[in-house]
Design a protein around this motif. Structure first.
Motif, PDB file in Angstrom:
ATOM      1  N   LEU A   1       0.837  -1.202   0.000  1.00 19.09           N
ATOM      2  CA  LEU A   1       0.000   0.000   0.000  1.00 19.09           C
ATOM      3  C   LEU A   1       0.871   1.251   0.000  1.00 19.09           C
ATOM      4  CD1 LEU A   1      -2.989   0.843   0.228  1.00 19.09           C
ATOM      5  CD2 LEU A   1      -2.723   0.855   2.685  1.00 19.09           C
ATOM      6  N   ASN A   2       1.894   1.247   0.853  1.00 19.44           N
ATOM      7  CA  ASN A   2       2.825   2.370   0.908  1.00 19.44           C
ATOM      8  C   ASN A   2       3.477   2.628  -0.430  1.00 19.44           C
ATOM      9  OD1 ASN A   2       3.289   3.949   3.143  1.00 19.44           O
ATOM     10  ND2 ASN A   2       4.054   2.187   4.300  1.00 19.44           N
ATOM     11  N   ARG A   3       3.934   1.545  -1.052  1.00 15.70           N
ATOM     12  CA  ARG A   3       4.639   1.683  -2.315  1.00 15.70           C
ATOM     13  C   ARG A   3       3.705   2.199  -3.406  1.00 15.70           C
ATOM     14  NH1 ARG A   3       7.884  -3.248  -4.789  1.00 15.70           N
ATOM     15  NH2 ARG A   3       5.961  -3.264  -5.973  1.00 15.70           N
ATOM     16  N   LEU A   4       2.502   1.619  -3.439  1.00 14.47           N
ATOM     17  CA  LEU A   4       1.529   2.027  -4.458  1.00 14.47           C
ATOM     18  C   LEU A   4       1.185   3.505  -4.313  1.00 14.47           C
ATOM     19  CD1 LEU A   4      -0.255   0.715  -6.727  1.00 14.47           C
ATOM     20  CD2 LEU A   4      -2.068   0.602  -5.036  1.00 14.47           C
ATOM     21  N   VAL A   5       0.951   3.938  -3.059  1.00 14.58           N
ATOM     22  CA  VAL A   5       0.537   5.318  -2.834  1.00 14.58           C
ATOM     23  C   VAL A   5       1.674   6.289  -3.156  1.00 14.58           C
ATOM     24  CG1 VAL A   5      -0.111   6.966  -1.027  1.00 14.58           C
ATOM     25  CG2 VAL A   5      -1.272   4.772  -1.185  1.00 14.58           C
TER      26      VAL A   5
ATOM     27  N   GLU B   1       4.158   5.753  -5.307  1.00 14.41           N
ATOM     28  CA  GLU B   1       4.499   5.726  -6.730  1.00 14.41           C
ATOM     29  C   GLU B   1       3.389   6.291  -7.610  1.00 14.41           C
ATOM     30  OE1 GLU B   1       5.548   1.742  -7.726  1.00 14.41           O
ATOM     31  OE2 GLU B   1       7.490   1.856  -6.706  1.00 14.41           O
ATOM     32  N   ARG B   2       2.149   6.062  -7.182  1.00 16.88           N
ATOM     33  CA  ARG B   2       1.026   6.468  -8.030  1.00 16.88           C
ATOM     34  C   ARG B   2       0.011   7.252  -7.212  1.00 16.88           C
ATOM     35  NH1 ARG B   2       0.670   0.832 -10.855  1.00 16.88           N
ATOM     36  NH2 ARG B   2       2.161   1.163 -12.526  1.00 16.88           N
ATOM     37  N   ARG B   3       0.291   8.547  -7.043  1.00 15.17           N
ATOM     38  CA  ARG B   3      -0.629   9.377  -6.257  1.00 15.17           C
ATOM     39  C   ARG B   3      -2.043   9.316  -6.831  1.00 15.17           C
ATOM     40  NH1 ARG B   3       0.860  10.299  -1.497  1.00 15.17           N
ATOM     41  NH2 ARG B   3      -0.893  11.728  -1.392  1.00 15.17           N
ATOM     42  N   GLU B   4      -2.132   9.153  -8.158  1.00 15.00           N
ATOM     43  CA  GLU B   4      -3.449   9.287  -8.793  1.00 15.00           C
ATOM     44  C   GLU B   4      -4.410   8.159  -8.418  1.00 15.00           C
ATOM     45  OE1 GLU B   4      -0.755   8.276 -10.343  1.00 15.00           O
ATOM     46  OE2 GLU B   4      -1.241   6.703 -11.771  1.00 15.00           O
ATOM     47  N   ILE B   5      -3.907   7.085  -7.800  1.00 14.85           N
ATOM     48  CA  ILE B   5      -4.841   6.009  -7.447  1.00 14.85           C
ATOM     49  C   ILE B   5      -5.466   6.228  -6.068  1.00 14.85           C
ATOM     50  CG2 ILE B   5      -3.754   4.238  -8.906  1.00 14.85           C
ATOM     51  CD1 ILE B   5      -3.389   3.868  -5.248  1.00 14.85           C
ATOM     52  N   VAL B   6      -4.983   7.237  -5.311  1.00 12.23           N
ATOM     53  CA  VAL B   6      -5.479   7.399  -3.936  1.00 12.23           C
ATOM     54  C   VAL B   6      -7.006   7.533  -3.877  1.00 12.23           C
ATOM     55  CG1 VAL B   6      -5.397   8.859  -1.873  1.00 12.23           C
ATOM     56  CG2 VAL B   6      -3.286   8.262  -3.059  1.00 12.23           C
ATOM     57  N   PRO B   7      -7.636   8.361  -4.739  1.00  6.66           N
ATOM     58  CA  PRO B   7      -9.101   8.442  -4.678  1.00  6.66           C
ATOM     59  C   PRO B   7      -9.781   7.094  -4.930  1.00  6.66           C
ATOM     60  CG  PRO B   7      -8.226  10.233  -5.995  1.00  6.66           C
ATOM     61  CD  PRO B   7      -7.076   9.320  -5.720  1.00  6.66           C
ATOM     62  N   LEU B   8      -9.221   6.316  -5.858  1.00  9.99           N
ATOM     63  CA  LEU B   8      -9.828   5.017  -6.152  1.00  9.99           C
ATOM     64  C   LEU B   8      -9.682   4.066  -4.958  1.00  9.99           C
ATOM     65  CD1 LEU B   8     -11.348   3.749  -8.451  1.00  9.99           C
ATOM     66  CD2 LEU B   8      -9.213   2.786  -9.303  1.00  9.99           C
ATOM     67  N   LEU B   9      -8.552   4.195  -4.280  1.00  9.84           N
ATOM     68  CA  LEU B   9      -8.329   3.417  -3.063  1.00  9.84           C
ATOM     69  C   LEU B   9      -9.378   3.787  -2.013  1.00  9.84           C
ATOM     70  CD1 LEU B   9      -6.094   1.435  -2.092  1.00  9.84           C
ATOM     71  CD2 LEU B   9      -4.954   3.395  -1.075  1.00  9.84           C
TER      72      LEU B   9
ATOM     73  N   ASP C   1      -8.442   4.878 -17.319  1.00 14.26           N
ATOM     74  CA  ASP C   1      -6.978   4.857 -17.448  1.00 14.26           C
ATOM     75  C   ASP C   1      -6.300   4.272 -16.218  1.00 14.26           C
ATOM     76  OD1 ASP C   1      -8.174   7.224 -16.369  1.00 14.26           O
ATOM     77  OD2 ASP C   1      -6.190   8.123 -16.223  1.00 14.26           O
ATOM     78  N   VAL C   2      -6.907   4.491 -15.024  1.00 15.58           N
ATOM     79  CA  VAL C   2      -6.297   3.944 -13.811  1.00 15.58           C
ATOM     80  C   VAL C   2      -6.339   2.414 -13.830  1.00 15.58           C
ATOM     81  CG1 VAL C   2      -6.542   3.785 -11.302  1.00 15.58           C
ATOM     82  CG2 VAL C   2      -6.754   5.982 -12.420  1.00 15.58           C
ATOM     83  N   LEU C   3      -7.405   1.861 -14.408  1.00 23.26           N
ATOM     84  CA  LEU C   3      -7.497   0.400 -14.493  1.00 23.26           C
ATOM     85  C   LEU C   3      -6.383  -0.156 -15.367  1.00 23.26           C
ATOM     86  CD1 LEU C   3     -11.344  -0.106 -14.850  1.00 23.26           C
ATOM     87  CD2 LEU C   3      -9.938  -0.275 -12.821  1.00 23.26           C
ATOM     88  N   VAL C   4      -6.008   0.605 -16.387  1.00 23.00           N
ATOM     89  CA  VAL C   4      -4.894   0.176 -17.238  1.00 23.00           C
ATOM     90  C   VAL C   4      -3.593   0.246 -16.443  1.00 23.00           C
ATOM     91  CG1 VAL C   4      -3.649   0.600 -19.380  1.00 23.00           C
ATOM     92  CG2 VAL C   4      -6.120   0.983 -19.275  1.00 23.00           C
ATOM     93  N   ASN C   5      -3.412   1.360 -15.697  1.00 25.14           N
ATOM     94  CA  ASN C   5      -2.209   1.500 -14.865  1.00 25.14           C
ATOM     95  C   ASN C   5      -2.077   0.388 -13.850  1.00 25.14           C
ATOM     96  OD1 ASN C   5      -1.261   3.787 -16.029  1.00 25.14           O
ATOM     97  ND2 ASN C   5      -2.312   5.184 -14.630  1.00 25.14           N
ATOM     98  N   LEU C   6      -3.202  -0.003 -13.271  1.00 28.68           N
ATOM     99  CA  LEU C   6      -3.173  -1.053 -12.242  1.00 28.68           C
ATOM    100  C   LEU C   6      -3.128  -2.447 -12.855  1.00 28.68           C
ATOM    101  CD1 LEU C   6      -5.822   0.432  -9.771  1.00 28.68           C
ATOM    102  CD2 LEU C   6      -3.403   0.127  -9.289  1.00 28.68           C
TER     103      LEU C   6
ATOM    104  N   VAL D   1     -17.950   9.296   0.497  1.00 33.69           N
ATOM    105  CA  VAL D   1     -16.647   9.150  -0.168  1.00 33.69           C
ATOM    106  C   VAL D   1     -16.843   8.678  -1.611  1.00 33.69           C
ATOM    107  CG1 VAL D   1     -14.487   7.859  -0.161  1.00 33.69           C
ATOM    108  CG2 VAL D   1     -15.388   8.765   1.981  1.00 33.69           C
ATOM    109  N   ILE D   2     -17.696   7.666  -1.800  1.00 34.68           N
ATOM    110  CA  ILE D   2     -17.916   7.134  -3.148  1.00 34.68           C
ATOM    111  C   ILE D   2     -18.519   8.216  -4.046  1.00 34.68           C
ATOM    112  CG2 ILE D   2     -19.231   5.454  -4.505  1.00 34.68           C
ATOM    113  CD1 ILE D   2     -18.998   3.542  -2.110  1.00 34.68           C
ATOM    114  N   GLY D   3     -19.565   8.874  -3.561  1.00 38.13           N
ATOM    115  CA  GLY D   3     -20.238   9.888  -4.372  1.00 38.13           C
ATOM    116  C   GLY D   3     -19.317  11.058  -4.696  1.00 38.13           C
ATOM    117  N   TYR D   4     -18.532  11.478  -3.700  1.00 38.53           N
ATOM    118  CA  TYR D   4     -17.635  12.614  -3.908  1.00 38.53           C
ATOM    119  C   TYR D   4     -16.656  12.319  -5.030  1.00 38.53           C
ATOM    120  CZ  TYR D   4     -14.006  16.087  -3.163  1.00 38.53           C
ATOM    121  OH  TYR D   4     -13.107  17.083  -3.353  1.00 38.53           O
ATOM    122  N   PHE D   5     -16.003  11.179  -4.996  1.00 42.43           N
ATOM    123  CA  PHE D   5     -14.961  10.923  -5.984  1.00 42.43           C
ATOM    124  C   PHE D   5     -15.531  10.617  -7.363  1.00 42.43           C
ATOM    125  CE2 PHE D   5     -12.187  10.335  -2.226  1.00 42.43           C
ATOM    126  CZ  PHE D   5     -11.264  11.311  -2.571  1.00 42.43           C
TER     127      PHE D   5
END
Lengths: 235, 96
Positions: free
Chosen positions: A31-35, A37-45, A214-219, B80-84
């Motif tokens: 989790l640490n490494r992913l976060v 390396e790829r800030r953009e996945i944080v919302p999806l997390l 695009d995030v699904l492709v990255n992951l 959280v889900i709705g916001y993002f």
């Protein structure tokens, strides 16, 4: 699948901690490494964690006359793998153990093992295998999640049957007899819930593909061709 | 929209299985399966007493507080889900 506080005697609660702790540590490392390396996945997390939060709070009635709840872990398992999912599951289970007296601290190891590790691992393995044979993406998510939800409760039944074999001593027949009794409570109740959970997870994944393919492709969940095809489909 | 219809149909089937369960188990309060497992344990080993690991913990005083905490759990997750999703959607639209 919550085993309540104090309902696992020694040595079972320690054994399940011994099983879960290494996976949790590995998950935190991933989790640490992913976060970082790829800030953009944080919302999806956050969305995947929130999905576990919502689904595991819904106590749904089942045809057996009991209620149970979905686990919500299938989405995180497919997106981030079982190790990271175990950390998300741990957070939810701690909340429920501390504030809702649902589950417990002594049984946390066992509950993380069923909901956070084995179930998500099955979802992940199923998803990867079915992707290889080009199963339809949403059908794949549906099946992976529904099976993982159901397996979670089979694991709980196994954990309880190991700790409480019929006749007192742990024998094969004592285990099987207890397992049947616990599975009758858990596994049967869970079937309609597992189907509902699989359907909901497929639906939320559809929206993830649409807004953030695009995030699904990255992951490495999907190839970019697959994302384009899913986006283009009038589905 | 196809997937939405399928999920909707599954949701209707889910409600149907609930009503079937209601008719098949008259008088059932649809208690938690977790609690039902406790009864199975006391059936197997009537002398088993849950032990107290001694961690300080909060027990909701009743069903009202418990339902509050469960509702909070669901609400926080839903926000959280709705916001993002909204954030991503808005970002995609303004980028086009």
């Amino acid at each position: 699948m919550h085993i309540f506080e104090g309902f696992l005697p020694s040595p079972w609660w320690q054994l399940w901690f011994a099983f879960s702790i290494p996976v949790i540590l590995f998950g935190m490392y991933r989790l640490n490494r992913l976060v970082s390396e790829r800030r953009e996945i944080v919302p999806l997390l956050a969305v995947a964690g929130a999905f576990i939060f919502v689904l595991s709070s819904l106590k749904l009635p089942s045809v057996t006359g009991s209620s149970s709840h979905p686990t919500g872990t299938g989405m995180a398992a497919v997106l981030f793998g079982p190790a990271i999912t175990s950390v998300l599951g741990l957070i939810v289970l701690i909340y429920q153990a501390l504030f809702l007296s649902h589950g417990g601290i002594s049984t946390l190891g066992a509950n993380v093992a069923s909901m956070g590790i084995v179930g998500p691992f099955v979802a992940y393995a199923f998803y990867k295998a079915a992707s290889k044979v080009n199963m339809n993406f949403y059908l794949n998510i549906f099946l992976a999640t529904a099976i993982a939800d159901w397996v979670t409760y089979v694991v709980t039944s196994t954990q309880l049957a190991l700790a409480f074999p019929a006749g007192g001593a742990l024998t094969v027949s004592g285990f099987l007899s207890s397992f049947t009794a616990f599975a009758a409570v858990f596994a049967t109740t869970q079937v309609p819930l597992a189907i509902m959970e699989g359907a909901l997870t497929a639906l939320i994944m559809k929206y993830v593909v649409q807004v953030k393919g695009d995030v699904l492709v990255n992951l490495q969940v999907l190839t970019s061709e697959a994302v384009n095809k899913l986006k283009g489909a009038v589905g | 929209m196809k997937l939405e219809y399928i999920v909707g149909a599954i949701a209707i089937l889910f409600v149907a299985q609930f009503f079937y369960g209601l008719a098949a188990n008259p008088g059932s309060e649809f208690g938690g399966a977790d609690g039902a497992a406790e009864d199975v344990i006391s059936g197997i080993d009537p002398s088993y007493e849950p032990w107290d690991p001694g961690f300080p913990k909060f027990e909701p005083p009743g069903g009202e507080t418990e339902s509050l905490l469960f509702a909070l759990q669901a609400a926080i997750g839903a926000i959280v889900i709705g916001y993002f999703f909204g954030y991503y959607r808005g970002k995609n639209q303004s980028g086009q």
